[in-house]
Design a protein around this motif. Sequence first.
Motif, PDB file in Angstrom:
ATOM      1  N   VAL A 134       2.230  15.191 -14.734  1.00  0.00           N
ATOM      2  CA  VAL A 134       1.339  14.890 -13.613  1.00  0.00           C
ATOM      3  C   VAL A 134       1.473  13.421 -13.246  1.00  0.00           C
ATOM      4  O   VAL A 134       1.093  12.540 -14.024  1.00  0.00           O
ATOM      5  N   GLU A 135       1.985  13.189 -12.048  1.00  0.00           N
ATOM      6  CA  GLU A 135       2.166  11.822 -11.564  1.00  0.00           C
ATOM      7  C   GLU A 135       0.911  11.335 -10.850  1.00  0.00           C
ATOM      8  O   GLU A 135       0.172  12.116 -10.263  1.00  0.00           O
ATOM      9  N   SER A 136       0.738  10.028 -10.868  1.00  0.00           N
ATOM     10  CA  SER A 136      -0.346   9.386 -10.123  1.00  0.00           C
ATOM     11  C   SER A 136       0.049   7.946  -9.850  1.00  0.00           C
ATOM     12  O   SER A 136       1.020   7.441 -10.414  1.00  0.00           O
ATOM     13  N   GLY A 137      -0.719   7.302  -8.968  1.00  0.00           N
ATOM     14  CA  GLY A 137      -0.492   5.889  -8.715  1.00  0.00           C
ATOM     15  C   GLY A 137       0.221   5.574  -7.414  1.00  0.00           C
ATOM     16  O   GLY A 137       0.383   4.398  -7.071  1.00  0.00           O
ATOM     17  N   GLY A 138       0.659   6.595  -6.708  1.00  0.00           N
ATOM     18  CA  GLY A 138       1.315   6.343  -5.438  1.00  0.00           C
ATOM     19  C   GLY A 138       0.339   5.821  -4.404  1.00  0.00           C
ATOM     20  O   GLY A 138      -0.878   5.804  -4.613  1.00  0.00           O
ATOM     21  N   GLY A 139       0.877   5.366  -3.272  1.00  0.00           N
ATOM     22  CA  GLY A 139       0.028   4.861  -2.221  1.00  0.00           C
ATOM     23  C   GLY A 139       0.835   4.125  -1.182  1.00  0.00           C
ATOM     24  O   GLY A 139       2.061   4.215  -1.147  1.00  0.00           O
ATOM     25  N   SER A 140       0.132   3.396  -0.334  1.00  0.00           N
ATOM     26  CA  SER A 140       0.765   2.622   0.725  1.00  0.00           C
ATOM     27  C   SER A 140       0.663   1.144   0.394  1.00  0.00           C
ATOM     28  O   SER A 140      -0.403   0.666  -0.017  1.00  0.00           O
ATOM     29  N   VAL A 141       1.739   0.421   0.596  1.00  0.00           N
ATOM     30  CA  VAL A 141       1.783  -1.000   0.281  1.00  0.00           C
ATOM     31  C   VAL A 141       2.716  -1.684   1.266  1.00  0.00           C
ATOM     32  O   VAL A 141       3.636  -1.059   1.816  1.00  0.00           O
ATOM     33  N   GLN A 142       2.495  -2.955   1.483  1.00  0.00           N
ATOM     34  CA  GLN A 142       3.376  -3.724   2.340  1.00  0.00           C
ATOM     35  C   GLN A 142       4.606  -4.166   1.568  1.00  0.00           C
ATOM     36  O   GLN A 142       4.581  -4.289   0.333  1.00  0.00           O
ATOM     37  N   ALA A 143       5.665  -4.425   2.298  1.00  0.00           N
ATOM     38  CA  ALA A 143       6.895  -4.914   1.685  1.00  0.00           C
ATOM     39  C   ALA A 143       6.609  -6.164   0.857  1.00  0.00           C
ATOM     40  O   ALA A 143       5.837  -7.035   1.276  1.00  0.00           O
ATOM     41  N   GLY A 144       7.217  -6.211  -0.314  1.00  0.00           N
ATOM     42  CA  GLY A 144       6.980  -7.302  -1.233  1.00  0.00           C
ATOM     43  C   GLY A 144       5.887  -7.033  -2.248  1.00  0.00           C
ATOM     44  O   GLY A 144       5.734  -7.782  -3.216  1.00  0.00           O
ATOM     45  N   GLY A 145       5.138  -5.976  -2.023  1.00  0.00           N
ATOM     46  CA  GLY A 145       4.041  -5.636  -2.910  1.00  0.00           C
ATOM     47  C   GLY A 145       4.493  -4.869  -4.133  1.00  0.00           C
ATOM     48  O   GLY A 145       5.687  -4.651  -4.348  1.00  0.00           O
ATOM     49  N   SER A 146       3.519  -4.452  -4.941  1.00  0.00           N
ATOM     50  CA  SER A 146       3.796  -3.772  -6.208  1.00  0.00           C
ATOM     51  C   SER A 146       2.937  -2.521  -6.348  1.00  0.00           C
ATOM     52  O   SER A 146       1.830  -2.462  -5.803  1.00  0.00           O
ATOM     53  N   LEU A 147       3.459  -1.570  -7.082  1.00  0.00           N
ATOM     54  CA  LEU A 147       2.722  -0.374  -7.457  1.00  0.00           C
ATOM     55  C   LEU A 147       3.164   0.028  -8.855  1.00  0.00           C
ATOM     56  O   LEU A 147       4.318  -0.226  -9.236  1.00  0.00           O
ATOM     57  N   THR A 148       2.267   0.668  -9.584  1.00  0.00           N
ATOM     58  CA  THR A 148       2.627   1.237 -10.877  1.00  0.00           C
ATOM     59  C   THR A 148       2.329   2.729 -10.853  1.00  0.00           C
ATOM     60  O   THR A 148       1.186   3.137 -10.624  1.00  0.00           O
ATOM     61  N   LEU A 149       3.365   3.519 -11.053  1.00  0.00           N
ATOM     62  CA  LEU A 149       3.215   4.969 -11.129  1.00  0.00           C
ATOM     63  C   LEU A 149       3.021   5.368 -12.586  1.00  0.00           C
ATOM     64  O   LEU A 149       3.602   4.760 -13.487  1.00  0.00           O
TER      65      LEU A 149
END
Length: 120
Positions: free
Chosen positions: A5-20
């Motif tokens: 089960v994946e989670s953590g996705g979303g919308s971000v601007q270029a240069g930003g960070s996310l952790t899945l």
Amino acid sequence: QVRLVESGGGSVQAGGSLTLSCAYTYSNNYMGWFRQAPGKEREGVAARHTGGTTYYADSVKGRFTISRDNAKRTVYLQMNSLKPEDTAMYYCAAGRVNFSPLAVAEYNFWGQGTQVTVSS
């Protein structure tokens, strides 16, 4: 029952960070992260052997990091310096890889995916 089960996705601007995150009930010698953009084939992004060896697609080297917390039964994908071309559905997978850790065909258990959208 095998569940990824994946989670953590979303919308971000270029240069930003996310952790899945990928919570799993089943693992194998490799856990991997893959992505699929509209109209494109699914591609390997990062993979990690149970021993700790990691593999990355050239397009994400130096920006993405795969890690695993065995106690939490979770695999992570830290994504930094995100680009619009990183926009895709991201999938977690488990497999007994024989040859190519980033090859889709090597993995037999998949999560449902989490969407990542990077705007310019």
